[in-house]
Design an enzyme around this catalytic site. Structure first.
Site, short mmCIF file in Angstrom:
data_model
loop_
_atom_site.label_atom_id
_atom_site.label_comp_id
_atom_site.label_asym_id
_atom_site.label_seq_id
_atom_site.Cartn_x
_atom_site.Cartn_y
_atom_site.Cartn_z
N ASP A 198 3.00 -3.91 7.97
CA ASP A 198 1.71 -3.26 7.62
C ASP A 198 0.71 -4.46 7.95
OD1 ASP A 198 -0.73 -2.20 6.61
OD2 ASP A 198 0.09 -1.93 4.75
N CYS A 210 -4.72 2.42 -3.79
CA CYS A 210 -3.57 2.84 -3.19
C CYS A 210 -2.39 2.02 -3.36
CB CYS A 210 -3.52 3.17 -1.68
SG CYS A 210 -4.53 4.64 -1.45
N HIS A 266 0.88 -1.07 -0.12
CA HIS A 266 0.08 -0.05 0.00
C HIS A 266 0.94 1.28 -0.10
CE1 HIS A 266 -3.08 3.02 1.58
NE2 HIS A 266 -3.91 2.13 1.38
N LYS A 295 -10.79 -0.41 10.28
CA LYS A 295 -10.85 -1.55 9.65
C LYS A 295 -11.10 -2.97 10.50
CE LYS A 295 -7.46 0.14 6.24
NZ LYS A 295 -8.56 0.21 5.07
N GLN A 320 -4.62 -5.09 7.11
CA GLN A 320 -5.60 -6.05 6.38
C GLN A 320 -5.41 -7.52 7.36
OE1 GLN A 320 -7.75 -5.14 4.27
NE2 GLN A 320 -6.86 -3.16 3.83
#
Length: 409
Positions: A198, A364, A121, A224, A201
Site C-alpha cells: 500500500d 480507517c 489501513h 494524495k 502515503q
C-alpha cells in the site's frame, strides 16, 4: 525549495477559514491541487474531450495519446519495467481489491497464510479478510514494537513456507512509520510469497522505485499526490498480471466476444473495463510532472524538517501524547496525537475555529487504534506546501484548545 513560489501554485491556500488564514494539515487524507494540474484537466475538457482507443477521429486520437502518455509518466515515476505493468484504477482501494480478488482467490488455498500488520489501513486489511474467507487461507500479523515500528526478526519469525501473500503499508497513515519494504520483500520471496504494498502515503512524499523494492504489487492514489480524485494506479509484475483474470467485465477490456465465450485484451487494458478515467489520468500525469519539477528528494527533506520541528514543539504541551517513531528519519510527514481527557473530534473542532484543518477519528485503522489503546486520535499531516509558520499556528491552536478544555473540565 522556494516556498512562496510553491504555495502560489495552490490557489485554495489563499483564503481565510472562520476569519483566519487557512492552515491545511490534512494532506494524508487528500492533498491540494496545484494550478498546472487544474489547467491540464480543464484543457482536456475544453479542447479535446473524447473517449479513448475506440475512435479514429482527431479528438479521440489526441485524447488517447494524452491518456497513454500519462501511463508512461507513471511508469517512469515508479521505475516500472514496462507500461503493461501500469493499470489505472479508481484509487489504492480498488487496486488492492483487484489483487485480492484476482490473484488472491486464484492462488490461495486452505491453510495458506496471508501476512499483514495491525497498522494497515482498512483498504489493505478488509480485502484480505474477504480473500481468506473465500479461500480458507489464514491471516497472520507481524507484531509491532512499542514505537510502532517493525523488527525484521519478527518478520522472519512470522513469514513461513505457508505464507503466500505479504500485504503491508509502505508508510503508516497514523504512525508515520516507514516500513523496510525491500528487506521484507527479500524475506517473503525466500519463502515463495508475493508482496503487496500500500503506497498511498509514500508515493506522494518520497522517491519510489518498485524494481529496487522488488515488490510484486504496488498501489497508490492520485489525489494524495497533487492529482485529482478518482484515479489511482496498480503496479504489478508482468508475470503475475498475465496469470490473473480481470475483475470487471464489459467494454474496452475485451478482445473477442461471442454469445457463450469471450477473450480479453492484452495488458494493461484487460484490467480497465469500460470508459477509462481519462481526464483524471491526464491530471495525474500533470501532477507527476509537477512533483518531479519540485523534486521528490526535496519534498521528503522539507517534510522531515517540518516533522522534526513539530515533534519538538509537541513535547512542550503538557498532557499531549503523540504516537509513532521518535526518530524523524524513520517516519513520514504525519503525526497522530491526543490531548489528555479530550476527544480528538473536540480538539479538531477548536482548531477549525482558528482556520486549522486536521483529521480526527480512527483514520480507517481501527485495529491500530485498539493497539494504541485509544478510540481516536487527531492527525496533522504535512506536504510540500506547508511551512514552519503553519506548525507554529498548529501548536498555538493546540495550546488554545488545551486552555479551553482545562477550563471546561
Amino acid at each position: 525549495m522556494d516556498m512562496k513560489a510553491v504555495r502560489s501554485l495552490f490557489p485554495i491556500l489563499d483564503q481565510e477559514v472562520n476569519g483566519h488564514p487557512l492552515v491545511y494539515l490534512d494532506s494524508a487524507a487528500t492533498s491540494q491541487k496545484p494550478q498546472p494540474v487544474i489547467d491540464a484537466i480543464t484543457h482536456y475538457y475544453k479542447t479535446y474531450n473524447s473517449n479513448v482507443h475506440r475512435g479514429v477521429h482527431t479528438l479521440g486520437t489526441k485524447a488517447t495519446e494524452a491518456y497513454e502518455a500519462a501511463r508512461e509518466k507513471v511508469r517512469k515515476f515508479i521505475n516500472a519495467e514496462s507500461v503493461e505493468e501500469i493499470i489505472f484504477t479508481r484509487g489504492t482501494t480498488t487496486a488492492i481489491n483487484t489483487v485480492a480478488s484476482s490473484y488472491g482467490r486464484a492462488f490461495l488455498k486452505p491453510e495458506d497464510e496471508i501476512v499483514l500488520t495491525c497498522m494497515e489501513h482498512h483498504s489493505n486489511l478488509i480485502p484480505w479478510q474477504q480473500a481468506a474467507k473465500f479461500t480458507g487461507a489464514r491471516l497472520k500479523y507481524i507484531p509491532l514494537q512499542a514505537d510502532g515500528t517493525i523488527d525484521l526478526e519478527d518478520v522472519k519469525a512470522t513469514i513461513t513456507d505457508r505464507t503466500k501473500i505479504v500485504a503491508i503499508t509502505h508508510v503508516s497513515n497514523v504512525l508515520g512509520t516507514v516500513n523496510p519494504i525491500k528487506e521484507i520483500a527479500a524475506i517473503a520471496h525466500r519463502h515463495g510469497a508475493v508482496v503487496v504494498v500500500d503506497g498511498a502515503q509514500s508515493t506522494p512524499h518520497k522517491k519510489v522505485d518498485v524494481r529496487d523494492l522488488d515488490c510484486d504489487f504496488y498501489a497508490f492514489s492520485g489525489h494524495k499526490m497533487c492529482g485529482p480524485t478518482g484515479i489511482g494506479v496498480l503496479y504489478g509484475k508482468r508475470r503475475w498480471l498475465e496469470q490473473m483474470e480481470p475483475v470487471e467485465f464489459g467494454g474496452e477490456m475485451i478482445d473477442t466476444v461471442g454469445l457463450y465465450e469471450s477473450t480479453w485484451k492484452e495488458l494493461p487494458w484487460k484490467f480497465e473495463g469500460g470508459t477509462p478515467i481519462i481526464a483524471d489520468a491526464i491530471g495525474l500525469g500533470a501532477a507527476i510532472d509537477f512533483l518531479e519539477e519540485v523534486g521528490l528528494e526535496e519534498i521528503e527533506r522539507h517534510e522531515r524538517a517540518l516533522i522534526r520541528y513539530t515533534m519538538e514543539q509537541l513535547e512542550t504541551i503538557e498532557g499531549l501524547e503523540w504516537y509513532g517513531p521518535k526518530d524523524p528519519d524513520r517516519r513520514g510527514g504525519v503525526i497522530a496525537f491526543n490531548l489528555s481527557g479530550v476527544h480528538a473530534h473536540d480538539v479538531a473542532t477548536v482548531l477549525d475555529a482558528y482556520g486549522i484543518a486536521i483529521r480526527a477519528g480512527h483514520h480507517c485503522a481501527q485495529p491500530l487504534m485498539k493497539w494504541l489503546g485509544v478510540t481516536a486520535t487527531g492527525r496533522a499531516s504535512f506536504y510540500l506546501y506547508n511551512t514552519f509558520e503553519d506548525v507554529d499556528r498548529f501548536i498555538e491552536g493546540l495550546r488554545k484548545a488545551k486552555e479551553f478544555f482545562d477550563d471546561v473540565i
